[in-house]
Design an enzyme around this catalytic site. Structure first.
Site, short mmCIF file in Angstrom:
data_model
loop_
_atom_site.label_atom_id
_atom_site.label_comp_id
_atom_site.label_asym_id
_atom_site.label_seq_id
_atom_site.Cartn_x
_atom_site.Cartn_y
_atom_site.Cartn_z
N SER A 139 35.97 9.03 -9.35
CA SER A 139 37.17 9.63 -8.79
C SER A 139 38.30 8.62 -9.70
CB SER A 139 37.14 9.27 -7.30
OG SER A 139 38.54 9.33 -7.09
N TYR A 152 36.84 3.31 -0.13
CA TYR A 152 36.29 4.40 -1.26
C TYR A 152 36.72 3.99 -2.62
CZ TYR A 152 36.01 9.16 -3.22
OH TYR A 152 35.76 10.40 -4.06
N LYS A 156 34.09 3.24 -5.97
CA LYS A 156 34.49 4.11 -7.21
C LYS A 156 34.67 3.05 -8.12
CE LYS A 156 33.33 8.10 -5.61
NZ LYS A 156 32.04 8.77 -5.88
N1 LIG Z 1 36.58 16.38 -3.86
C1 LIG Z 1 37.40 15.59 -4.36
O1 LIG Z 1 38.46 15.79 -4.35
C2 LIG Z 1 36.78 14.57 -5.28
C3 LIG Z 1 37.48 13.69 -5.89
C4 LIG Z 1 36.99 12.72 -6.65
C5 LIG Z 1 35.90 12.52 -6.64
N2 LIG Z 1 34.80 13.22 -5.79
C6 LIG Z 1 33.64 12.76 -5.78
O2 LIG Z 1 32.74 14.04 -6.25
C7 LIG Z 1 31.43 13.94 -5.51
C8 LIG Z 1 31.48 15.28 -4.75
O3 LIG Z 1 32.40 15.49 -3.78
P1 LIG Z 1 32.60 16.87 -3.19
O4 LIG Z 1 34.00 17.00 -2.54
O5 LIG Z 1 32.05 18.07 -3.92
O6 LIG Z 1 31.56 16.62 -1.77
P2 LIG Z 1 31.32 17.44 -0.71
O7 LIG Z 1 31.97 18.77 -0.66
O8 LIG Z 1 31.05 16.47 0.63
O9 LIG Z 1 29.68 18.06 -1.15
C9 LIG Z 1 28.75 17.01 -1.31
C10 LIG Z 1 27.44 17.56 -1.89
O10 LIG Z 1 26.37 16.52 -1.69
C11 LIG Z 1 25.18 16.49 -0.71
N3 LIG Z 1 24.74 15.39 -0.17
C12 LIG Z 1 25.77 14.54 0.42
N4 LIG Z 1 25.15 13.51 0.98
C13 LIG Z 1 23.61 13.81 0.62
C14 LIG Z 1 22.39 13.05 0.70
N5 LIG Z 1 22.26 12.01 1.54
N6 LIG Z 1 21.35 13.74 0.30
C15 LIG Z 1 21.41 14.95 -0.40
N7 LIG Z 1 22.60 15.52 -0.60
C16 LIG Z 1 23.48 15.01 -0.21
C17 LIG Z 1 25.95 17.67 0.26
O11 LIG Z 1 24.78 18.48 0.76
P3 LIG Z 1 24.17 18.29 2.39
O12 LIG Z 1 25.18 17.64 3.08
O13 LIG Z 1 23.54 19.50 2.67
O14 LIG Z 1 22.93 17.14 1.88
C18 LIG Z 1 26.78 18.67 -0.76
O15 LIG Z 1 25.97 19.43 -1.16
C19 LIG Z 1 31.58 12.71 -4.56
O16 LIG Z 1 30.91 11.57 -5.12
C20 LIG Z 1 32.95 12.46 -4.24
O17 LIG Z 1 33.25 10.92 -4.30
C21 LIG Z 1 35.38 14.19 -5.05
#
Ligand SMILES: NC(=O)c1ccc[n+]([C@@H]2O[C@H](COP(=O)([O-])OP(=O)(O)OC[C@H]3O[C@@H](n4cnc5c(N)ncnc54)[C@H](OP(=O)(O)O)[C@@H]3O)[C@@H](O)[C@H]2O)c1
Length: 247
Positions: A139, A152, A156
């Site tokens: 991130s 967080y 990261k």
């Molecule tokens: N969105 C942002 O603005 C942003 C910015 C910077 C970095 N990030 C990083 O990008 C990554 C993804 O973020 P996102 O926003 O796309 O997250 P999200 O919308 O919460 O999606 C996360 C995905 O991971 C799966 N997951 C979570 N915990 C799991 C577990 N224990 N076992 C198996 N699957 C799991 C979830 O599915 P299930 O719940 O069905 O298992 C879902 O498919 C993260 O590492 C986050 O820190 C996000």
């Protein structure tokens, strides 16, 4: 000269941990669209079924918790693995002074320990590939601090650090390790945050390009780093942050 083409990942096995929604879903879709055999992992079967329907020849679904020993063992026993996207991560927002142990443990467990454990399990099947690449989903918060996000940010920053260390240690096996460091992207994780108008204004004001990231923006960088086009790149990060950290 070679470049991006639809056959970038033909005969490559790529595992995306956290592939059902948001950024991980886009990374899995893009890897499949470029010919990869994609192992998509998440706990919600319906999400993976929808993805498999989109790319029936390219997606293998594992409905599993990526924090489980069962999952680590399954990764380790893969015959071969060319790419790994450590995408599963979570956030627990709040003032540092008030963070309960439960939040601290949850963030450390998924964002740091699990990333380490999945990567550890992936080494054996990656050594059986001619070359391999790991992309850790970091991130912009792996480079800066931000109000209510110290927990967080800690996780990261650790992802950035362990990525460099892994890159150095695993280079002898031709395993490259890098991060993609997104700014805010609208996903199920961040959707509730943007219901707060003041927070939304803060975020837009912080991004010089004046927009949020799109999941495709992140998946493009992930695809590049997984591919041979990045064959000399390891131990570094692509910040897909619209300039947030350049201020
Ligand atoms: N969105 C942002 O603005 C942003 C910015 C910077 C970095 N990030 C990083 O990008 C990554 C993804 O973020 P996102 O926003 O796309 O997250 P999200 O919308 O919460 O999606 C996360 C995905 O991971 C799966 N997951 C979570 N915990 C799991 C577990 N224990 N076992 C198996 N699957 C799991 C979830 O599915 P299930 O719940 O069905 O298992 C879902 O498919 C993260 O590492 C986050 O820190 C996000």
């Amino acid at each position: 000269m070679t470049g991006f083409n639809r056959e970038l990942f033909v005969n490559r096995t790529i595992l995306v941990a956290g592939a059902g929604k948001g950024i991980g879903l886009a990374c899995a879709q893009m890897a499949a669209a470029h010919g990869g055999n994609v192992i998509a992992v998440a706990r919600t079967k319906a999400d993976l079924d929808a993805l498999a329907k989109q790319y029936p020849d390219n997606i293998t679904s594992w409905v599993m918790d990526v924090t489980s020993e069962e999952f680590f063992a399954r990764v380790k026993s893969l015959p071969v693995l060319h790419g790994l996207v450590n995408n599963a991560g979570l956030n627990r927002i709040g003032p540092m002074e008030e963070q309960p142990n439960e939040n601290i443990d949850a963030v450390i467990d998924l964002n740091i320990r699990t990333l380490y454990k999945i990567s550890q399990a992936a080494i054996a099947p990656m050594k059986r590939a001619d070359c391999a690449a790991i992309v850790n989903m970091s991130s912009q918060m792996g480079f800066v601090g931000s109000p209510n996000r110290t927990l967080y940010c800690m996780s990261k920053h650790a992802v950035e650090g362990v990525t460099k260390a892994m890159a150095v240690e695993l280079a002898e096996h031709d395993i490259r390790v890098n991060t993609v460091a997104p700014t805010f992207v609208l996903t199920p994780m961040t959707k509730p945050m943007f219901e707060d108008e003041d927070f939304k204004k803060f975020v837009y004001d912080m991004i010089p390009l004046g927009r949020l990231g799109k999941v495709e923006d992140i998946a493009n960088s992930c695809t590049f780093l997984l591919s041979d086009l990045a064959s000399m790149i390891t131990g570094t990060s692509i910040k897909v942050d619209g300039g947030w950290t350049a201020r």
